[in-house]
Design an enzyme around this catalytic site. Structure first.
Site, PDB file in Angstrom:
ATOM      1  N   GLY A 130       0.840  -1.203   0.000  1.00 40.07           N
ATOM      2  CA  GLY A 130       0.000   0.000   0.000  1.00 40.07           C
ATOM      3  C   GLY A 130       0.872   1.249   0.000  1.00 40.07           C
ATOM      4  O   GLY A 130       1.842   1.325   0.738  1.00 40.07           O
ATOM      5  N   VAL A 155      17.011   9.044  -1.715  1.00 40.40           N
ATOM      6  CA  VAL A 155      17.960   7.974  -2.072  1.00 40.40           C
ATOM      7  C   VAL A 155      18.638   8.325  -3.398  1.00 40.40           C
ATOM      8  O   VAL A 155      19.866   8.226  -3.537  1.00 40.40           O
ATOM      9  CB  VAL A 155      17.239   6.601  -2.214  1.00 40.40           C
ATOM     10  N   ARG A 180       0.993  -5.289  -5.028  1.00 38.26           N
ATOM     11  CA  ARG A 180       1.173  -6.405  -4.095  1.00 38.26           C
ATOM     12  C   ARG A 180       1.317  -7.641  -4.986  1.00 38.26           C
ATOM     13  O   ARG A 180       0.416  -7.945  -5.754  1.00 38.26           O
ATOM     14  CB  ARG A 180      -0.038  -6.550  -3.173  1.00 38.26           C
ATOM     15  N   ASP A 218       5.295  -4.354   6.063  1.00 37.68           N
ATOM     16  CA  ASP A 218       5.666  -5.673   6.562  1.00 37.68           C
ATOM     17  C   ASP A 218       5.839  -6.706   5.437  1.00 37.68           C
ATOM     18  O   ASP A 218       6.866  -7.398   5.370  1.00 37.68           O
ATOM     19  CB  ASP A 218       4.542  -6.096   7.530  1.00 37.68           C
ATOM     20  N   SER A 251       6.386  -6.214   2.308  1.00 37.44           N
ATOM     21  CA  SER A 251       7.504  -5.822   1.444  1.00 37.44           C
ATOM     22  C   SER A 251       8.839  -6.175   2.102  1.00 37.44           C
ATOM     23  O   SER A 251       9.803  -6.542   1.425  1.00 37.44           O
ATOM     24  CB  SER A 251       7.455  -4.321   1.163  1.00 37.44           C
ATOM     25  N   THR A 257       4.620   2.665   5.155  1.00 43.49           N
ATOM     26  CA  THR A 257       3.227   2.267   5.397  1.00 43.49           C
ATOM     27  C   THR A 257       2.583   3.276   6.330  1.00 43.49           C
ATOM     28  O   THR A 257       3.241   3.759   7.260  1.00 43.49           O
ATOM     29  CB  THR A 257       3.127   0.863   6.022  1.00 43.49           C
ATOM     30  N   ILE A 258       1.309   3.555   6.087  1.00 45.43           N
ATOM     31  CA  ILE A 258       0.611   4.487   6.992  1.00 45.43           C
ATOM     32  C   ILE A 258       0.310   3.849   8.340  1.00 45.43           C
ATOM     33  O   ILE A 258      -0.060   4.526   9.287  1.00 45.43           O
ATOM     34  CB  ILE A 258      -0.724   4.990   6.381  1.00 45.43           C
ATOM     35  N   ASP A 259       0.455   2.522   8.444  1.00 47.85           N
ATOM     36  CA  ASP A 259      -0.078   1.791   9.600  1.00 47.85           C
ATOM     37  C   ASP A 259       0.729   1.953  10.888  1.00 47.85           C
ATOM     38  O   ASP A 259       0.234   1.651  11.964  1.00 47.85           O
ATOM     39  CB  ASP A 259      -0.169   0.290   9.283  1.00 47.85           C
ATOM     40  N   ASP A 272       3.051   0.043  11.882  1.00 49.98           N
ATOM     41  CA  ASP A 272       3.052  -1.294  12.485  1.00 49.98           C
ATOM     42  C   ASP A 272       4.378  -2.029  12.305  1.00 49.98           C
ATOM     43  O   ASP A 272       4.451  -3.240  12.469  1.00 49.98           O
ATOM     44  CB  ASP A 272       1.913  -2.143  11.885  1.00 49.98           C
ATOM     45  N   ARG A 296      -4.638  -2.023   9.534  1.00 46.51           N
ATOM     46  CA  ARG A 296      -4.564  -3.495   9.629  1.00 46.51           C
ATOM     47  C   ARG A 296      -4.695  -3.928  11.093  1.00 46.51           C
ATOM     48  O   ARG A 296      -5.616  -3.510  11.749  1.00 46.51           O
ATOM     49  CB  ARG A 296      -3.262  -4.019   8.996  1.00 46.51           C
ATOM     50  N   HIS A 336      -9.604   4.917   1.798  1.00 49.85           N
ATOM     51  CA  HIS A 336      -8.332   5.284   1.157  1.00 49.85           C
ATOM     52  C   HIS A 336      -8.013   6.768   1.196  1.00 49.85           C
ATOM     53  O   HIS A 336      -6.889   7.153   0.854  1.00 49.85           O
ATOM     54  CB  HIS A 336      -8.307   4.752  -0.280  1.00 49.85           C
ATOM     55  N   ILE A 337      -8.982   7.584   1.593  1.00 49.50           N
ATOM     56  CA  ILE A 337      -8.681   9.013   1.797  1.00 49.50           C
ATOM     57  C   ILE A 337      -7.465   9.148   2.726  1.00 49.50           C
ATOM     58  O   ILE A 337      -6.649  10.058   2.580  1.00 49.50           O
ATOM     59  CB  ILE A 337      -9.914   9.702   2.414  1.00 49.50           C
TER      60      ILE A 337
END
Ligand code: F6P
Length: 318
Positions: free
Chosen positions: A11, A23, A72, A103, A105, A125-127, A129, A171, A249-250
């Site tokens: 995502g 980079v 994905r 995760d 990835s 990731t926005i999560d 986590d 998630r 998804h906003i």
């Protein structure tokens, strides 16, 4: 000239573009040839590479999403898919691969590393986590998006004396709900890390309205339930006009916050520093405002727990 390939996977999150730019520009400044891989691991298997000069990464610092695009890939989880990708990397004589993703990835990055490709992970990731980093790329921006959305909902909920039940992404991690909850002063959060007591939440909501409150806000993290069901149950229990909103998804869009731009610039820059020190096979993060790195094995072994201190603060401030 040594070559570095960069890809974004899973995502998307706000700040991935800024990480790519950092980079690439740092790599170019240090004499590396830079390539981008389109559509993540799928692009690696499809041999879909583009040359990246300084100009190719201009005008992306402040754009959400990822200009390299993301995917994905189930096929990359197989040894055949990985071998196909490695064949392309070797035929192009690519020395290093930088994987920006979450995760799943990181599992792909670890597989490449285990097969002899010098690989880096950046926590995209926005999560929030990923273990062993205080922040992931895009989390701060998402918090701002969710906080703005809650402000909008508060306006209308207040006019109509309603309860808003808002579903946030993440998630199996409740960090978006927890920290947006603190930032917005919401009445309750329901997160996967802590068992929810809906009877108590309903009782508190009712008591709040009886004291004269004009609205209430409840955030439910997607890993703990969905807004439609939670709103229905709470309405049955407290009798208030309770409305669900799924932010969806906003939450993954919008211009990256200043924090995410600086954070990703530091991460991207640090990858090249590590290459110069001959350190590879690691994922980078930020701990106590220092850019740090750990092997993929360490990260998977560490696991991730709720931030007890923040949870405590939330509860004391309700
Ligand atoms: O991992 C990021 C994330 O936005 C999660 O919060 C969410 O569960 C998932 O991705 C949604 O994935 P997709 O966009 O593939 O439906």
């Amino acid at each position: 000239m040594p070559k570095i390939a960069v890809l974004t996977s899973g995502g998307d999150s706000q700040g991935m573009n800024s990480a790519i730019r950092a980079v690439v520009r740092t790599g170019l400044a240090n004499g590396f040839e830079m390539l981008g891989v389109r559509r993540g691991f799928k692009g690696l298997m499809d041999n879909d590479f583009i040359e990246l000069g300084s100009k190719e990464v201009s005008d992306i610092l402040y754009r959400g999403g990822t200009f390299l695009q993301s995917a994905r890939s189930e096929a990359f989880k197989t040894p055949e898919g990985q071998d196909q990708a490695i064949k392309h990397l070797q035929s192009r004589a690519i020395d290093y691969v930088v994987v920006i993703g979450g995760d799943g990835s990181y599992r792909g990055a670890q597989a490449l590393q285990n097969k002899g490709i010098k690989t880096f992970g950046l926590p995209g990731t926005i999560d929030n986590d990923i273990p062993l980093t205080d922040y992931t790329i895009g989390f701060d921006t998402t918090l701002n998006v969710v906080t703005d959305a809650i402000g909008n909902l508060r306006d209308t909920m207040s006019s109509h004396e309603r309860v808003s039940v808002i579903e946030a992404m993440g998630r199996s991690c409740g960090d978006i709900a927890l920290q947006a909850g603190i930032a917005s002063g919401v009445d309750a959060i329901i997160i996967p890390e802590v068992e929810a007591d809906l009877d108590k939440i309903a009782k508190d909501l009712k008591a709040g309205f009886e004291r004269g409150k004009s609205h209430s806000i409840v955030i439910v993290a997607e890993g703990a339930g969905n807004a439609v069901d939670v709103a229905k149950v709470l309405k049955e229990k407290c009798g208030l006009d309770t409305r669900p909103t799924v932010l969806g998804h906003i939450q993954r869009g919008g211009t990256p916050s200043a924090f995410d731009r600086v954070f990703t610039s530091r991460l991207g820059h640090h990858v090249i520093e590590l290459i110069k020190q001959e350190i590879t096979g690691v994922a980078l993060g930020i701990e106590n405002n220092q850019i740090t790195y750990h092997s993929f094995n360490e990260i998977f072994a560490a696991g991730r727990n709720i931030n007890e201190q923040l949870y405590h603060i939330f509860n004391d401030l309700i």
